[in-house]
Design a protein around this motif. Structure first.
Motif, PDB file in Angstrom:
ATOM      1  N   ARG A   1       0.848  -1.190   0.000  1.00 58.52           N
ATOM      2  CA  ARG A   1       0.000   0.000   0.000  1.00 58.52           C
ATOM      3  C   ARG A   1       0.882   1.238   0.000  1.00 58.52           C
ATOM      4  NH1 ARG A   1      -5.445  -0.557   1.430  1.00 58.52           N
ATOM      5  NH2 ARG A   1      -5.410   1.625   2.046  1.00 58.52           N
ATOM      6  N   CYS A   2       0.482   2.230  -0.733  1.00 57.87           N
ATOM      7  CA  CYS A   2       1.272   3.453  -0.824  1.00 57.87           C
ATOM      8  C   CYS A   2       1.114   4.313   0.426  1.00 57.87           C
ATOM      9  CB  CYS A   2       0.861   4.255  -2.056  1.00 57.87           C
ATOM     10  SG  CYS A   2       1.190   3.395  -3.589  1.00 57.87           S
ATOM     11  N   ARG A   3      -0.059   4.253   1.032  1.00 60.64           N
ATOM     12  CA  ARG A   3      -0.266   5.058   2.237  1.00 60.64           C
ATOM     13  C   ARG A   3      -1.129   4.286   3.208  1.00 60.64           C
ATOM     14  NH1 ARG A   3      -5.307   7.911   1.912  1.00 60.64           N
ATOM     15  NH2 ARG A   3      -6.295   7.434  -0.058  1.00 60.64           N
ATOM     16  N   ARG A   4      -1.118   4.755   4.426  1.00 62.27           N
ATOM     17  CA  ARG A   4      -1.866   4.108   5.501  1.00 62.27           C
ATOM     18  C   ARG A   4      -3.353   4.416   5.357  1.00 62.27           C
ATOM     19  NH1 ARG A   4       0.420   2.356  10.451  1.00 62.27           N
ATOM     20  NH2 ARG A   4      -1.025   2.505  12.187  1.00 62.27           N
ATOM     21  N   ALA A   5      -4.200   3.474   5.722  1.00 58.23           N
ATOM     22  CA  ALA A   5      -5.639   3.692   5.641  1.00 58.23           C
ATOM     23  C   ALA A   5      -6.048   4.815   6.599  1.00 58.23           C
ATOM     24  CB  ALA A   5      -6.379   2.409   5.994  1.00 58.23           C
ATOM     25  N   SER A   6      -7.061   5.556   6.215  1.00 57.20           N
ATOM     26  CA  SER A   6      -7.445   6.726   7.007  1.00 57.20           C
ATOM     27  C   SER A   6      -8.088   6.338   8.332  1.00 57.20           C
ATOM     28  CB  SER A   6      -8.413   7.598   6.208  1.00 57.20           C
ATOM     29  OG  SER A   6      -9.578   6.858   5.900  1.00 57.20           O
ATOM     30  N   ASN A   7      -8.724   5.178   8.397  1.00 54.69           N
ATOM     31  CA  ASN A   7      -9.398   4.780   9.629  1.00 54.69           C
ATOM     32  C   ASN A   7      -8.577   3.812  10.469  1.00 54.69           C
ATOM     33  OD1 ASN A   7      -9.581   2.656   7.911  1.00 54.69           O
ATOM     34  ND2 ASN A   7     -11.708   2.161   8.366  1.00 54.69           N
ATOM     35  N   ARG A   8      -7.298   3.684  10.182  1.00 56.31           N
ATOM     36  CA  ARG A   8      -6.450   2.754  10.917  1.00 56.31           C
ATOM     37  C   ARG A   8      -5.977   3.381  12.222  1.00 56.31           C
ATOM     38  NH1 ARG A   8      -1.629  -0.727   8.318  1.00 56.31           N
ATOM     39  NH2 ARG A   8      -0.738  -1.478  10.243  1.00 56.31           N
ATOM     40  N   THR A   9      -5.750   2.533  13.204  1.00 55.55           N
ATOM     41  CA  THR A   9      -5.291   2.989  14.512  1.00 55.55           C
ATOM     42  C   THR A   9      -3.902   3.595  14.379  1.00 55.55           C
ATOM     43  OG1 THR A   9      -6.494   1.107  15.417  1.00 55.55           O
ATOM     44  CG2 THR A   9      -4.993   2.235  16.890  1.00 55.55           C
ATOM     45  N   PRO A  10      -3.647   4.732  15.036  1.00 55.69           N
ATOM     46  CA  PRO A  10      -2.319   5.361  14.939  1.00 55.69           C
ATOM     47  C   PRO A  10      -1.203   4.454  15.461  1.00 55.69           C
ATOM     48  CG  PRO A  10      -3.904   6.878  15.901  1.00 55.69           C
ATOM     49  CD  PRO A  10      -4.582   5.561  15.786  1.00 55.69           C
ATOM     50  N   GLU A  11      -0.010   4.724  14.989  1.00 57.58           N
ATOM     51  CA  GLU A  11       1.156   3.893  15.294  1.00 57.58           C
ATOM     52  C   GLU A  11       1.448   3.847  16.788  1.00 57.58           C
ATOM     53  OE1 GLU A  11       4.416   1.456  14.661  1.00 57.58           O
ATOM     54  OE2 GLU A  11       2.968   2.115  13.157  1.00 57.58           O
ATOM     55  N   HIS A  12       1.373   4.985  17.484  1.00 58.27           N
ATOM     56  CA  HIS A  12       1.729   4.998  18.905  1.00 58.27           C
ATOM     57  C   HIS A  12       0.735   4.182  19.746  1.00 58.27           C
ATOM     58  CE1 HIS A  12      -1.148   8.357  18.677  1.00 58.27           C
ATOM     59  NE2 HIS A  12      -1.354   8.169  19.981  1.00 58.27           N
ATOM     60  N   ILE A  13      -0.509   4.120  19.313  1.00 57.50           N
ATOM     61  CA  ILE A  13      -1.491   3.312  20.037  1.00 57.50           C
ATOM     62  C   ILE A  13      -1.240   1.824  19.771  1.00 57.50           C
ATOM     63  CG2 ILE A  13      -3.945   2.780  20.254  1.00 57.50           C
ATOM     64  CD1 ILE A  13      -4.504   5.718  19.719  1.00 57.50           C
ATOM     65  N   GLU A  14      -0.863   1.498  18.543  1.00 59.91           N
ATOM     66  CA  GLU A  14      -0.537   0.102  18.237  1.00 59.91           C
ATOM     67  C   GLU A  14       0.661  -0.362  19.059  1.00 59.91           C
ATOM     68  OE1 GLU A  14      -0.052  -0.610  14.086  1.00 59.91           O
ATOM     69  OE2 GLU A  14      -2.188  -0.336  13.666  1.00 59.91           O
ATOM     70  N   ARG A  15       1.651   0.518  19.217  1.00 56.90           N
ATOM     71  CA  ARG A  15       2.812   0.169  20.044  1.00 56.90           C
ATOM     72  C   ARG A  15       2.411  -0.027  21.504  1.00 56.90           C
ATOM     73  NH1 ARG A  15       7.734   0.158  18.182  1.00 56.90           N
ATOM     74  NH2 ARG A  15       8.163   0.981  16.133  1.00 56.90           N
ATOM     75  N   GLU A  16       1.499   0.819  21.971  1.00 61.85           N
ATOM     76  CA  GLU A  16       1.027   0.708  23.351  1.00 61.85           C
ATOM     77  C   GLU A  16       0.263  -0.607  23.558  1.00 61.85           C
ATOM     78  OE1 GLU A  16       0.716   1.955  27.286  1.00 61.85           O
ATOM     79  OE2 GLU A  16       1.915   2.751  25.650  1.00 61.85           O
ATOM     80  N   VAL A  17      -0.556  -0.980  22.589  1.00 58.64           N
ATOM     81  CA  VAL A  17      -1.281  -2.254  22.672  1.00 58.64           C
ATOM     82  C   VAL A  17      -0.281  -3.410  22.719  1.00 58.64           C
ATOM     83  CG1 VAL A  17      -2.804  -3.829  21.407  1.00 58.64           C
ATOM     84  CG2 VAL A  17      -3.383  -1.418  21.572  1.00 58.64           C
TER      85      VAL A  17
END
Length: 147
Positions: free
Chosen positions: A69-85
């Motif tokens: 994918r060229c860019r991240r989906a607009s409704n995807r969880t942000p990176e810092h929250i994914e790291r926290e999870v």
């Protein structure tokens, strides 16, 4: 003389039957191809090259091409929250997805659905493995002096 004629007739009949079988196989292959094009063609409209590549992949003559994918989906969880999870999952391995979502809400103030937490953990296995490897203790060397 009649036996030669019978042999010739038998050979001719055998050849005709084999030729008919070849034509039937060709006809079936064309029908299968037409069915495949009907099913897959609607998704590949506008690109003959894409249709050709898909056919080669199905025949096993080419490897499937994965397009990142060229860019991240607009409704995807942000990176810092994914790291926290991932961090909370690594710290509290015994918690399920629902309990992890509740813990995330208390710790980070972010409300996520249980299925979102599950999807993040499935998608970011690489991050979890990286955190697990960092947590493991390094091996200690034992030095022996003397006999």
């Amino acid at each position: 003389m009649p036996s030669i004629a019978r042999r010739a007739l038998a050979a001719h009949t055998t050849a005709a039957l084999e030729l008919a079988a070849v034509f039937i196989r060709i006809g079936l292959a064309i029908a299968d191809y037409a069915t495949w094009v009907d099913r897959k063609g609607k998704y590949l409209i506008g690109s003959v090259r894409t249709l050709r590549n898909a056919l080669l992949v199905q025949l096993g003559r080419a490897k499937p091409m994965l397009f990142p994918r060229c860019r991240r989906a607009s409704n995807r969880t942000p990176e810092h929250i994914e790291r926290e999870v991932a961090r909370l999952h690594e710290a509290q391995r015994h918690l399920g997805h629902g309990q992890l979502a509740l813990l995330l809400e208390r710790v980070a103030g972010v409300r996520l659905a249980r299925e979102t937490v599950r999807a993040i953990l499935r998608r970011r296995r690489d991050l979890i493995l990286e955190m697990t490897a960092a947590r493991k203790k390094p091996l200690k060397r034992i030095y022996v002096n003397g006999p």
